[in-house]
Design an enzyme around this catalytic site. Structure first.
Site, short mmCIF file in Angstrom:
data_model
loop_
_atom_site.label_atom_id
_atom_site.label_comp_id
_atom_site.label_asym_id
_atom_site.label_seq_id
_atom_site.Cartn_x
_atom_site.Cartn_y
_atom_site.Cartn_z
N CYS A 179 0.31 -0.91 0.25
CA CYS A 179 -0.05 -0.18 -0.06
C CYS A 179 0.70 1.30 0.52
O CYS A 179 2.37 0.80 -0.13
CB CYS A 179 -0.99 0.06 1.22
SG CYS A 179 0.05 0.33 3.15
N ALA A 180 0.31 2.37 0.14
CA ALA A 180 1.51 3.26 0.31
C ALA A 180 2.14 3.76 1.37
O ALA A 180 3.29 4.07 1.24
CB ALA A 180 0.32 4.37 0.20
#
Lengths: 375, 84
Positions: A73-74
């Site tokens: 994810c980020a």
């Protein structure tokens, strides 16, 4: 079953060694389509984490069992949550430590080759962003070209190699990523060179990088020769190292050429770009190994992870060097250009010293691919 | 409020404060809260995570909810989400 941390360095080894990996990217669709972890043997599934809050059962069948599965994810939080949910369903799974932020900032130093008198040339491959920095080492001294902002990496590497950083060069004022040149020079006492034509608005002191400048590194006097090569920016300057390597900055890449519009003057600079690529570089020996400041696609990496190819090969294979009609060339490099890099105006301001964003803000600005080329 | 739309004021039934929380918590908490609302009711969410800017609308859209208004004041992002 377990959910296990995987570091950006471990992912980098998988990219370079052509290993298999299955990536479950849980960022939203736009972020994934804009920019993801690229590998020759990587397979992907993109399902945003917020679509999995009620459970991961529906995607379990899509996750392979014959290779590692990495949740990305980020920043890390969402991948950790999803990895835990998957492990509760009885599957082993990895999550990426630090998320895409840490992937974007990871640098892999790879030796390009030996130089005269025991010297060495290293390429620092920033896989997540496609940036390439260089360190020339010769008998206790080092020069660095196009340093990215993670200056500790260069400082620690120089310590390991027992060399003193004496010169820091930027081939041009970068628009796609934040330069570490000025900070690196400040931290080491090295001289920071910038092409004066790119530096008209900078608010700090620098040493002018002029055409024909020759800097000698170490006792064996390895030469770093500056060659004015405008087109991506008006100041863009290349380097010839030890008469063997051509550091092209953002003018010439392995599978593409530089775009002339990021400082806003595509129409004016297209002629300079043409002249650099079709005349100045043509006058050089074709044996030179081209080392660019970026790569755009994973196919530009060699077997050992370096990004390098002889100038002669590029004259044969690089489409951007084989557009014989000048009007067609002008059309290709000024019309239908790809989108500009994220925050490129702000990044230029940072590199001119006009704004001083926090580390988090800098990370935010650098999200996404570099997009410096025209193919 | 746009008078042409014929509504008076956007009434949020509840305010959810997720300031300081980072991804995935703003959406995890928002989803939980939305589950307690009735259809048509509006939840007001206050977040500081920049990732919410893209993720909140994408999540709401996927879940069928409508973001009826969104504003930013002093680095606090405010979403007004109408339950499906």
């Amino acid at each position: 079953m377990a959910f296990i941390k995987m570091t950006a360095a471990q992912v980098a080894r998988k990219v370079i060694e052509n290993q298999k990996l299955f990536i479950l990217d849980v960022r939203n669709r736009d972020a994934y389509e804009d920019w993801k972890i690229e590998g020759h043997n990587f397979d992907y599934l993109n399902v945003p984490y917020f679509d999995l809050l009620d459970g991961v059962e529906e995607i379990l069948a899509k996750l392979p069992t014959d290779r590692d599965v990495l949740v990305v994810c980020a920043k890390e939080g969402s991948s950790l949550m999803i990895a835990e949910m998957i492990s509760e369903e009885g599957r082993d799974v990895f999550y990426l430590e630090g998320g895409m932020d840490s992937w974007s900032s990871y640098l892999e130093p790879i030796k390009v080759g030996n130089l005269t008198g025991g010297g060495e040339l290293y390429q620092f491959v920033r896989l997540g962003k496609g940036c390439l920095s260089y360190m020339v080492i010769s008998e206790g001294e080092a020069a660095i070209v196009d340093a990215v902002r993670f200056t500790d990496v260069f400082i620690n590497f120089a310590k390991e190699k027992n060399v003193e950083i004496k010169y820091v060069f930027d081939t041009h004022l970068h628009a796609d990523h934040i330069s570490g040149g000025r900070q690196l020079a400040q931290a080491t006492g090295a001289a920071y060179y910038l092409p004066p034509k790119d530096a008209e608005e900078v608010v700090f002191d620098y040493t002018p990088l002029e055409d024909g400048l020759i800097v000698k590194i170490g006792a064996s006097q390895i030469e770093v020769d500056a060659l004015y090569s405008p087109g991506h920016t008006i100041g863009s300057t290349s380097f010839i190292v030890d008469r063997k390597y051509l550091l092209t900055g953002d003018i010439l890449f392995i599978d593409s050429i530089g775009r002339p519009d990021l400082a806003g003057l595509a129409e004016d600079w297209v002629g300079d770009l043409r002249k650099t690529l079709y005349r100045r570089y043509r006058e050089l020996t074709e044996d030179l190994i081209v080392l660019p400041a970026h790569f755009m696609i994973i196919d530009e990496l060699n077997e050992d992870g370096t990004v390098a190819k002889s100038l002669g090969d590029l004259f044969l294979e690089n489409h951007g060097l084989n557009i014989h009609d000048e009007d067609e060339f002008r059309h290709i490099v000024t019309d239908n250009l790809p989108p500009q890099p994220n925050s490129y105006q702000q990044i230029r301001q940072v590199n001119m010293g006009k704004i001083n964003p926090s580390n988090d803000e800098q990370t935010e600005m650098e999200i996404g691919p570099n997009r410096c080329a025209v193919r | 409020m746009d008078p042409l739309k014929g509504e008076f004021k956007m009434e949020s039934i509840k305010i959810l404060d997720v300031k300081g929380m980072s991804c995935p918590m703003p959406i995890v908490r928002t989803k939980k809260e939305m589950d307690t609302l009735h259809s048509g009711e509006i939840l007001e969410v206050h977040a500081t995570d920049r990732g919410s800017l893209a993720d909140m609308p994408a999540w709401a859209n996927a879940a069928g909810h409508t973001i009826v208004d969104q504003k930013e004041e002093a680095n606090v992002i405010k979403f007004f989400i109408k339950k499906a």
